[in-house]
Each structure stands twice: as structure tokens, then as C-alpha cells.
Design an enzyme around this catalytic site. Structure first.
Site, PDB file in Angstrom:
ATOM      1  CB  SER A 177      -1.235  -0.074   1.224  1.00 43.39           C
ATOM      2  OG  SER A 177      -1.293   1.302   1.176  1.00 43.39           O
ATOM      3  CB  ALA A 178      -0.492   4.763  -0.913  1.00 47.68           C
ATOM      4  CE1 TYR A 237      -3.345  -1.987   5.326  1.00 47.87           C
ATOM      5  CE2 TYR A 237      -2.594   0.154   4.439  1.00 47.87           C
ATOM      6  CZ  TYR A 237      -2.772  -1.628   4.947  1.00 47.87           C
ATOM      7  OH  TYR A 237      -3.827  -1.534   3.672  1.00 47.87           O
ATOM      8  CE  LYS A 271      -1.112  -4.985   4.175  1.00 43.27           C
ATOM      9  NZ  LYS A 271      -1.619  -5.681   3.288  1.00 43.27           N
ATOM     10  CG  ASN A 311     -10.974   3.887   2.309  1.00 43.13           C
ATOM     11  OD1 ASN A 311     -11.243   2.189   2.822  1.00 43.13           O
ATOM     12  ND2 ASN A 311     -10.007   4.093   3.096  1.00 43.13           N
ATOM     13  N   GLY A 361      -3.953  12.837  10.851  1.00 41.88           N
ATOM     14  CA  GLY A 361      -3.143  11.418   9.651  1.00 41.88           C
ATOM     15  C   GLY A 361      -2.257  11.459   8.041  1.00 41.88           C
TER      16      GLY A 361
HETATM   17  C1  UD1 Z   1      -5.008   5.362   2.977  1.00 40.15           C
HETATM   18  C2  UD1 Z   1      -3.659   4.845   2.821  1.00 40.15           C
HETATM   19  C3  UD1 Z   1      -3.743   4.283   1.357  1.00 40.15           C
HETATM   20  C4  UD1 Z   1      -5.058   3.018   1.127  1.00 40.15           C
HETATM   21  C5  UD1 Z   1      -6.534   3.523   1.868  1.00 40.15           C
HETATM   22  C6  UD1 Z   1      -7.470   2.555   1.342  1.00 40.15           C
HETATM   23  C7  UD1 Z   1      -2.352   6.043   3.004  1.00 40.15           C
HETATM   24  C8  UD1 Z   1      -1.148   7.513   3.620  1.00 40.15           C
HETATM   25  N1  UD1 Z   1      -3.367   6.047   2.624  1.00 40.15           N
HETATM   26  O1  UD1 Z   1      -6.003   6.489   1.994  1.00 40.15           O
HETATM   27  O2  UD1 Z   1      -3.103   3.616   0.581  1.00 40.15           O
HETATM   28  O3  UD1 Z   1      -5.123   2.128   0.052  1.00 40.15           O
HETATM   29  O4  UD1 Z   1      -6.430   4.724   3.027  1.00 40.15           O
HETATM   30  O5  UD1 Z   1      -7.441   2.022   2.689  1.00 40.15           O
HETATM   31  O6  UD1 Z   1      -2.301   5.603   4.592  1.00 40.15           O
HETATM   32  N2  UD1 Z   1     -11.984  12.035   2.994  1.00 40.15           N
HETATM   33  C9  UD1 Z   1     -13.115  12.845   2.997  1.00 40.15           C
HETATM   34  N3  UD1 Z   1     -14.245  12.445   3.980  1.00 40.15           N
HETATM   35  C10 UD1 Z   1     -14.696  10.857   4.076  1.00 40.15           C
HETATM   36  C11 UD1 Z   1     -13.846   9.981   3.756  1.00 40.15           C
HETATM   37  C12 UD1 Z   1     -12.262  10.323   3.245  1.00 40.15           C
HETATM   38  O7  UD1 Z   1     -13.298  13.911   3.372  1.00 40.15           O
HETATM   39  O8  UD1 Z   1     -15.257  10.284   4.923  1.00 40.15           O
HETATM   40  C13 UD1 Z   1     -10.876  11.863   2.598  1.00 40.15           C
HETATM   41  C14 UD1 Z   1      -9.471  11.974   3.235  1.00 40.15           C
HETATM   42  O9  UD1 Z   1      -9.545  13.447   3.860  1.00 40.15           O
HETATM   43  C15 UD1 Z   1      -8.708  12.245   1.769  1.00 40.15           C
HETATM   44  C16 UD1 Z   1      -9.630  11.601   0.689  1.00 40.15           C
HETATM   45  O10 UD1 Z   1     -10.486  11.684   1.306  1.00 40.15           O
HETATM   46  O11 UD1 Z   1      -8.157  13.416   1.327  1.00 40.15           O
HETATM   47  C17 UD1 Z   1      -8.981   9.907   0.971  1.00 40.15           C
HETATM   48  O12 UD1 Z   1      -9.612   9.330   2.702  1.00 40.15           O
HETATM   49  P1  UD1 Z   1      -9.184   7.345   2.004  1.00 40.15           P
HETATM   50  O13 UD1 Z   1     -10.283   6.919   0.982  1.00 40.15           O
HETATM   51  O14 UD1 Z   1      -9.554   7.461   2.935  1.00 40.15           O
HETATM   52  O15 UD1 Z   1      -7.818   7.402   2.051  1.00 40.15           O
HETATM   53  P2  UD1 Z   1      -6.572   7.724   2.171  1.00 40.15           P
HETATM   54  O16 UD1 Z   1      -6.379   7.653   3.011  1.00 40.15           O
HETATM   55  O17 UD1 Z   1      -6.074   8.592   0.977  1.00 40.15           O
END
Ligand code: UD1
Length: 336
Positions: free
Chosen positions: A124-125, A148, A152, A197, A293
Site C-alpha cells: 500500500s501507499a 496498518y 505493510k 474511505n 494523519g
Molecule cells: C489510505 C491509505 C492508502 C490506502 C487507503 C485505503 C495512507 C497515506 N493512505 O488512503 O494507502 O490504500 O487508505 O484503505 O495511509 N475523506 C473525506 N471524507 C471521508 C473519507 C475521506 O473527506 O469520509 C478524504 C480524506 O481526508 C482524503 C481522501 O478523502 O483526503 C481519501 O481518503 P481515504 O479514502 O480514506 O483514503 P486515504 O486516507 O488517502
């Protein structure tokens, strides 16, 4: 060629099984169904018209794992089985270390005992953590910021050391943000409980299961102030695994690490707008504070995968959103 897929009933695992079967590989799935459903495996069989040899088993149960390796005579392993929620990993780190790390050691022991020397690891990234270098390269610093991500990174190190010791070969794929679903609408992402997510959350707002999207932060250093990520269609991710297996068929030994993303970043607002267009629904949202985070922006340099794997993402965000929506619409309660 028989591929043993751990976690093959899960989100990325099930999509990879479709691609493997369609490319002519035989597939054995080992999955404890803790975060997935047996129905996903049945639907993969429906999509492809081919059978999967399925074992409901836990990779932490070494004896059962050995029995499966003994029976199935795998030529290579694709290892997905892992706990994957970032907030959960902060609350229950030992479960994450136990499952993700011990499970990986067991897989390696089984490979050694039964003479399997090729493995593809689902990474994962999250291993990069708070990187400041954009786009993120495979050689960028590895500073994971949650348990997590650390599990990884440990998995990657175990696999590399193990393959070095047996003169075997591995391909490690670091996925950015996999989203979307298979075109059929039969398989897709089915998070347990409230999704953490972005895309599954938006999908559940669109279908009325959740009221409103919380956009975490509007003051990031990005064009519209919301977080930017490298979203990638899950079918493109799945196809990356076929290229990885092909690479392992050519390389006798060595460890090869690749970013799996599109190389393009989209903001939360751009993603939401694209989803509204795909679904014809308005997404109610509110800005809330930043999520701990989270980084401003994160997207991949994908040139290495292009050069060395001959792999490149084919789908754009319109496909990602319309396929995610098709899955959500046809399966409002997921596999239940
Ligand atoms: C994280 C992991 C990535 C992993 C992914 C799936 C890191 C750096 N990245 O991605 O490797 O594949 O989880 O588990 O650890 N957001 C909102 N509202 C929400 C949910 C998300 O605004 O309800 C925003 C977040 O702030 C972010 C973007 O949407 O800017 C994506 O978030 P998310 O889908 O949770 O993935 P990551 O945190 O980027």
C-alpha cells in the site's frame, strides 16, 4: 499454472481472481471471510464461468495452511489476506501485527516447505506515510504513520528477506487508492460497518444509507483546499497482478517493487462531483476538521511499472465513479 490467492474473497482479491481466470490461470482461494464474503467467490465464478478451489481458512492457522499447500501444488502465491482499516489498526495494533505479520511468516514457511518460490504481495501507499516528495517514487522515504502502514512495510521486508534466502522472486505492488468495481456490477467493495474511505462513503450517501459526507479539511495546500489522492480503478489494480505474475515467470530471482496508481491526483470535491455526475444524485456534504494523519496530496510516479511491468492504468475517474455506483445500486446492502 495454479495461483494460490490468500484473501481472494476480498475487494481487490476478488477482482484479481476474475482477471486470473480470464487469463487462463487456475485459482485456489484461501480466505477466512472475516472482512469478505463467500458470495464474492461465487460471483467471480459466475462472471468467468470457471471454478475456484475455495478454502475457508485463516492464514494464521499454520497446520491448515500447510494442508492446503500440500493439496493444491501452487506455482505462485498472491498474498492479499490482511486486516486493512487504518483507524482500526490504531485502536487494535496487536491484532494487526499478529494477523498481517504472523500470517505472512506462515505463508513464507508454507512456500518453503512445499517448494513455491514466487509471490506477489499486496502492499500500500501507506508505507510512504507523510511523504513530501511528489509524485511519490518507489525510492521515496518509507515512513508509515499508522500501524496498518507499518505492518505493510514489515510484510514487504519479510518477503524480500525470505525470497533472498531461497533464491526466489517477488513482486510487491504498492496500491494508491483503489476504487470502483467490476463492470458487471456483481462484485465490488463491501466495507463492514461505516466506511472510512471516501468512495464507499460517497456511494452510501448517494443511495441513502448515510446522510451526509464529511469533507475532512478545506484548507489543505491544494487547488480547492481539499485532500488530493491518486484514485485507481480496481480492475486496473487487478490487471497489475497479471503483469506481476508474468514478470515472475521471466525472473528467476529478485524482489521488484512497483507503485500502482494512475499518476494523477483528484481532490475530494472533484471526486464528489464526478460521482454526482455518474449517479445523477446530489451528495449532501459538510466541511469538517482535518482527519488526523491525512496529508495534503499524494499521487504516484507510475513510470517504473510502465517500463518494467508493461502495465498502465486504463480507466479514468468517470469509469471509477460509474462502476462504483453500478455496484452500489445493484447491491445496496453489499453481499448481504
Ligand atoms: C489510505 C491509505 C492508502 C490506502 C487507503 C485505503 C495512507 C497515506 N493512505 O488512503 O494507502 O490504500 O487508505 O484503505 O495511509 N475523506 C473525506 N471524507 C471521508 C473519507 C475521506 O473527506 O469520509 C478524504 C480524506 O481526508 C482524503 C481522501 O478523502 O483526503 C481519501 O481518503 P481515504 O479514502 O480514506 O483514503 P486515504 O486516507 O488517502
Amino acid at each position: 499454472m495454479n495461483i494460490l490467492v490468500t484473501g481472494g474473497a476480498g475487494y481487490i482479491g476478488s477482482h484479481t481472481c476474475v482477471e486470473l481466470l480470464e487469463a487462463g490461470y487456475n485459482v485456489t482461494v484461501v480466505d477466512n471471510l472475516s472482512g469478505s464474503s463467500r458470495k464474492a467467490v461465487e460471483r467471480v465464478e459466475n462472471i468467468t464461468g470457471k471454478n475456484i478451489s475455495f478454502y475457508e481458512a485463516d492464514i494464521c492457522d499454520k497446520n491448515t495452511l500447510f494442508d492446503i499447500f500440500d493439496r493444491e501444488k501452487a506455482d505462485a502465491v498472491i498474498h492479499f489476506a490482511a486486516l486493512k482499516s487504518i483507524p482500526d489498526s490504531v485502536a487494535r495494533p496487536l491484532e494487526y501485527y499478529n494477523n498481517n505479520v504472523t500470517g505472512t511468516i506462515n505463508i513464507c514457511e508454507a512456500m518453503k516447505k512445499f517448494g513455491v518460490s514466487k509471490i506477489v504481495l499486496s502492499s500500500s501507499a501507506a508505507v510512504y506515510g507523510k511523504t513530501t516528495e511528489l509524485p511519490v517514487k518507489e525510492s521515496s522515504p518509507l515512513l508509515p504513520v499508522n500501524p496498518y502502514g507499518r505492518t505493510k512495510l514489515i510484510q514487504e521486508q519479510i518477503i524480500c528477506d525470505f525470497c533472498g534466502s531461497i533464491n526466489g522472486a517477488s513482486v510487491i505492488l504498492r496500491y494508491f487508492n483503489p476504487v470502483g468495481a467490476h463492470k458487471s456490477g456483481l462484485i465490488g467493495e463491501d466495507p463492514k460497518g461505516t466506511p472510512s474511505n471516501l468512495v464507499p462513503y460517497i456511494s452510501q450517501v448517494a443511495c441513502g444509507r448515510l446522510k451526509q459526507l464529511n469533507i475532512y479539511g478545506d484548507d489543505y495546500e491544494t487547488p480547492d483546499g481539499t485532500g488530493v489522492r491518486d484514485y485507481i480503478h480496481v480492475v486496473d489494480v487487478a490487471k497489475g497482478h497479471i503483469k506481476a505474475i508474468e514478470k515472475l515467470n521471466h525472473e528467476k530471482s529478485g524482489n521488484f517493487i512497483f507503485n500502482i496508481g494512475t499518476g494523477k491526483g483528484y481532490s475530494v470535491i472533484e471526486m464528489m462531483k464526478s460521482f454526482e455526475k455518474a449517479s445523477g444524485k446530489n451528495i449532501d456534504f459538510v466541511f469538517s476538521s482535518r482527519r488526523e494523519g491525512d496529508v495534503d496530496a499524494c499521487y504516484a510516479d507510475v513510470s517504473l511499472a510502465q517500463r518494467e511491468l508493461g502495465w498502465k492504468a486504463e480507466y479514468g475517474i468517470d469509469d471509477m465513479c460509474s462502476d462504483a455506483w453500478k455496484w452500489q445500486k445493484l447491491n445496496p446492502e453489499g453481499y448481504r
